[in-house]
Design a protein around this motif. Structure first.
Motif, short mmCIF file in Angstrom:
data_model
loop_
_atom_site.label_atom_id
_atom_site.label_comp_id
_atom_site.label_asym_id
_atom_site.label_seq_id
_atom_site.Cartn_x
_atom_site.Cartn_y
_atom_site.Cartn_z
N THR A 176 34.45 38.64 39.96
CA THR A 176 35.43 38.42 41.02
C THR A 176 36.80 38.82 40.48
N VAL A 178 41.73 32.51 42.59
CA VAL A 178 41.40 31.98 43.92
C VAL A 178 42.46 30.97 44.33
N ASP A 219 43.89 27.71 45.44
CA ASP A 219 43.27 26.38 45.36
C ASP A 219 43.23 25.70 46.72
N ASP A 263 35.40 25.63 44.94
CA ASP A 263 35.55 26.20 43.60
C ASP A 263 34.36 27.12 43.36
N ILE A 264 34.61 28.41 43.38
CA ILE A 264 33.52 29.39 43.34
C ILE A 264 32.83 29.34 41.98
N PHE A 320 37.89 32.09 33.89
CA PHE A 320 39.20 32.42 33.33
C PHE A 320 40.09 31.20 33.46
N LYS A 375 33.93 22.67 34.82
CA LYS A 375 33.33 23.66 35.72
C LYS A 375 31.87 23.94 35.40
O1 C5P Z 1 40.78 25.53 38.15
P1 C5P Z 1 41.38 26.86 37.81
O2 C5P Z 1 41.85 27.61 39.02
O3 C5P Z 1 42.37 26.85 36.72
O4 C5P Z 1 40.13 27.68 37.23
C1 C5P Z 1 40.20 29.05 36.98
C2 C5P Z 1 38.83 29.62 36.98
O5 C5P Z 1 38.07 29.14 38.08
C3 C5P Z 1 38.86 31.12 37.17
O6 C5P Z 1 37.72 31.67 36.52
C4 C5P Z 1 38.78 31.27 38.68
O7 C5P Z 1 38.26 32.54 39.04
C5 C5P Z 1 37.83 30.16 39.04
N1 C5P Z 1 38.08 29.57 40.36
C6 C5P Z 1 37.16 29.76 41.36
N2 C5P Z 1 37.34 29.18 42.59
C7 C5P Z 1 38.42 28.39 42.82
C8 C5P Z 1 39.36 28.18 41.80
C9 C5P Z 1 39.16 28.79 40.59
O8 C5P Z 1 36.19 30.49 41.14
N3 C5P Z 1 38.57 27.84 44.01
#
Ligand code: C5P
Length: 407
Positions: free
Chosen positions: A199, A281, A283, A312-313, A331, A349
Motif C-alpha cells: 500500500t 492511511v 486515521d 486499521d488496514i 511502517f 498491530k
Molecule cells: O498507527 P499508525 O498509523 O502509526 O501505523 C502506521 C502503520 O499502520 C503503517 O504501516 C500504515 O500503513 C498502517 N495503517 C493502516 N491503516 C490505518 C492506519 C495505519 O494500514 N488505518
C-alpha cells in the motif's frame, strides 16, 4: 492499474470442465492488465458457461464453431490463430490435452491450436487420477516437448472429494505465467514466484464533494518498494491512494481514495507472500458520508464536523485468522522516540516487522527523496540504516524481506 499486458491480444480457448467458470474471471483479469481477449469455447465448455457470458466479459464475440459462416467470411479460423500474441487454454482438460498431443483438428479449438504458431500456455484442470494417469503424463511430456508452457494444476479442494493436483491455477497465476511467457516479467531475482502486496500514498477522506482530509505522504517510498519487488521478480499489486507519481513498471496498480476503499482493495488482492503497508492511511474520516452538495458558508462559522476512526488496514490483515501473508510489514512515521514507539506498534498491530522513520520536519523525509530507517523485528532486534535514497532503501528492504521469507 498498470497495464502489464497493454495492447496484447490473447486467444483464450475455454475447455469443457467445471473450472470453465474460472475462465470467465480470467477474461476479466487479462483485460484489467490491458489485454484484449478473443474467447473460443469448445462444445464441452458450453455445457458449463455460455458464449454470451464469455463475449460479455471479453467485450467481443466468442467463437464456437469451425464452420461458422459469419466468422469464416470475416476472419476464419486460420486468421483467428494468427491475430493474437498468445493462446491460453484454460481449463485444459485431459481430453483437450490428448487431442492436442495427437494433432487432432476436429473442432474450432483444436484446429486453432494446430494451426497456430503463437506461444501456447495451458492451464490444466482435471480429476487427480486423470492428471496422474500415465496417458496424461505422456501427453503432457509431448506438449512440453512441442514448446507448450503449462501453469498448474494446483493441489487443493476440487469438485470431487479427492484432493491432490488437478485444480486449475488461479486466474492471476495464469495471467502472471502468460506475462512470463511473453517476457513481460523479470525471470530471475530473489522474489520470483512470490506475490507481493504494497500500500502506498495518502488516503483522501471526503468532507463534501470538493473538500477532503489528507496528509503529506507522497507515496514515493511505497511506490519504490513496489518497483523494487517487481524488479526482484515478484508479481506485485500496489494499492495506492491519490499520488502524483507514475505507476511503477511491471506492477499491477489499484487506485483508491479512502481508507475503506484501500482495505477492500487489499483484501481483494490477497493472497500474498509479503504485504507491505507503506500507505499513510488517514486515521479518521468525517462521520457523515459526503453528500453530493458542497457544504455552504452561511456566516455562522464553520459547520461542526465529527470524525470516526478508519479501519486499521495493517492490523486487520496482520490479525487475519486465515490467509494472513507469511510476512506482514508495517511502517511507523514518528517524530520522537522512534524505536520505542515502533516496538510497541509491532505488538499492537500484530505485524512481523516495522520500518520506522523519523518524519520530524527537520529530516525532510515526508515527500523528500531520502529516508533514514530503522528496521525493527518482532523479536525486538533493530537495524539502523544510514540515510539513503528512497529507491535504495526500497531495494535493501526487498532484499531483507526475501531473506526473511527464505529463512
Ligand atoms: O498507527 P499508525 O498509523 O502509526 O501505523 C502506521 C502503520 O499502520 C503503517 O504501516 C500504515 O500503513 C498502517 N495503517 C493502516 N491503516 C490505518 C492506519 C495505519 O494500514 N488505518
Amino acid at each position: 492499474m498498470i497495464e502489464t499486458l497493454h495492447q496484447r491480444r490473447v486467444l483464450l480457448v475455454i475447455g469443457g470442465g467445471i473450472a470453465a467458470y474460472k475462465a470467465l474471471d480470467l477474461i476479466r483479469r487479462l483485460r484489467e492488465r490491458g489485454a484484449s481477449v478473443c474467447p473460443v469455447l469448445t462444445a464441452g465448455a458450453q455445457e458449463f458457461v455460455t458464449p454470451l457470458a464469455a463475449a460479455a466479459l471479453a467485450g467481443e464475440r466468442a467463437h464456437t464453431d469451425l464452420f461458422d459462416r459469419a466468422s469464416e467470411a470475416e476472419i476464419g479460423h486460420i486468421k483467428l490463430a494468427r491475430q493474437a500474441d498468445a493462446v491460453v487454454v484454460a481449463p485444459a482438460t485431459a481430453n483437450l490435452m490428448a487431442r492436442m498431443a495427437g494433432g487432432h483438428a476436429a473442432d474450432l479449438a483444436t484446429t486453432i491450436l494446430l494451426a497456430t504458431t503463437l506461444p501456447i500456455l495451458l492451464a490444466p484442470a482435471m480429476n487427480v487420477q486423470m492428471w496422474a494417469h500415465p496417458a496424461t503424463r505422456r501427453n503432457r511430456a509431448i506438449l512440453e516437448g512441442d514448446g507448450i508452457r503449462i501453469v498448474g494444476p494446483n493441489a487443493g479442494r476440487m469438485a470431487e472429494p479427492e484432493s491432490g493436483p488437478g485444480r486449475m491455477a488461479e486466474p492471476n497465476e495464469i495471467a502472471d505465467a502468460l506475462e512470463r511467457m511473453l517476457g513481460l516479467q523479470a525471470g530471475d531475482g530473489p522474489l520470483v514466484g512470490r506475490r507481493v502486496l504494497v500500500t502506498s500514498g495518502p488516503t483522501h477522506e471526503p468532507i463534501d464533494p470538493v473538500r477532503y482530509i489528507a496528509n503529506r505522504s507522497s507515496g514515493r517510498q511505497g511506490h519504490a518498494i513496489a518497483a523494487a519487488a517487481a524488479a526482484a521478480g515478484a508479481a506485485v499489486t500496489l494499492v495506492s491512494g491519490p499520488v502524483a507519481l507514475p505507476d511503477p513498471p511491471g506492477v499491477a496498480v489499484v487506485q483508491v481514495e479512502t481508507a475503506r476503499e484501500m482495505l477492500a482493495a487489499v483484501e481483494a488482492a490477497l493472497p500474498a507472500d509479503i504485504a507491505v503497508f507503506a500507505a499513510a492511511v488517514a486515521d479518521w474520516r468525517p462521520e457523515h458520508e459526503a453528500g453530493t452538495k458542497k457544504i455552504k458558508k452561511d456566516g455562522t462559522g464553520p459547520a461542526p464536523m465529527s470524525l470516526v476512526e478508519n479501519p486499521d488496514i495493517l492490523a486487520t490483515i496482520a490479525r487475519r485468522p486465515a490467509g494472513r501473508p507469511p510476512l506482514v510489514v508495517g511502517f511507523a512515521a514518528e517524530t520522537d522516540r522512534v524505536i520505542e514507539h515502533a516496538r510497541a506498534k509491532i505488538a499492537r498491530k500484530g505485524c512481523d516487522l516495522i520500518v520506522a522513520n523519523d518524519v520530524s520536519a527537520e529530516g525532510g523525509v515526508m515527500g523528500g527523496a531520502d529516508n533514514a530507517v530503522h528496521v525493527i523485528r518482532r523479536d525486538g532486534t533493530v537495524e539502523t540504516w544510514p540515510r539513503l535514497g528512497k529507491d535504495e532503501v526500497a531495494r535493501r528492504l526487498v532484499a531483507h524481506f526475501a531473506g526473511l521469507l527464505a529463512d
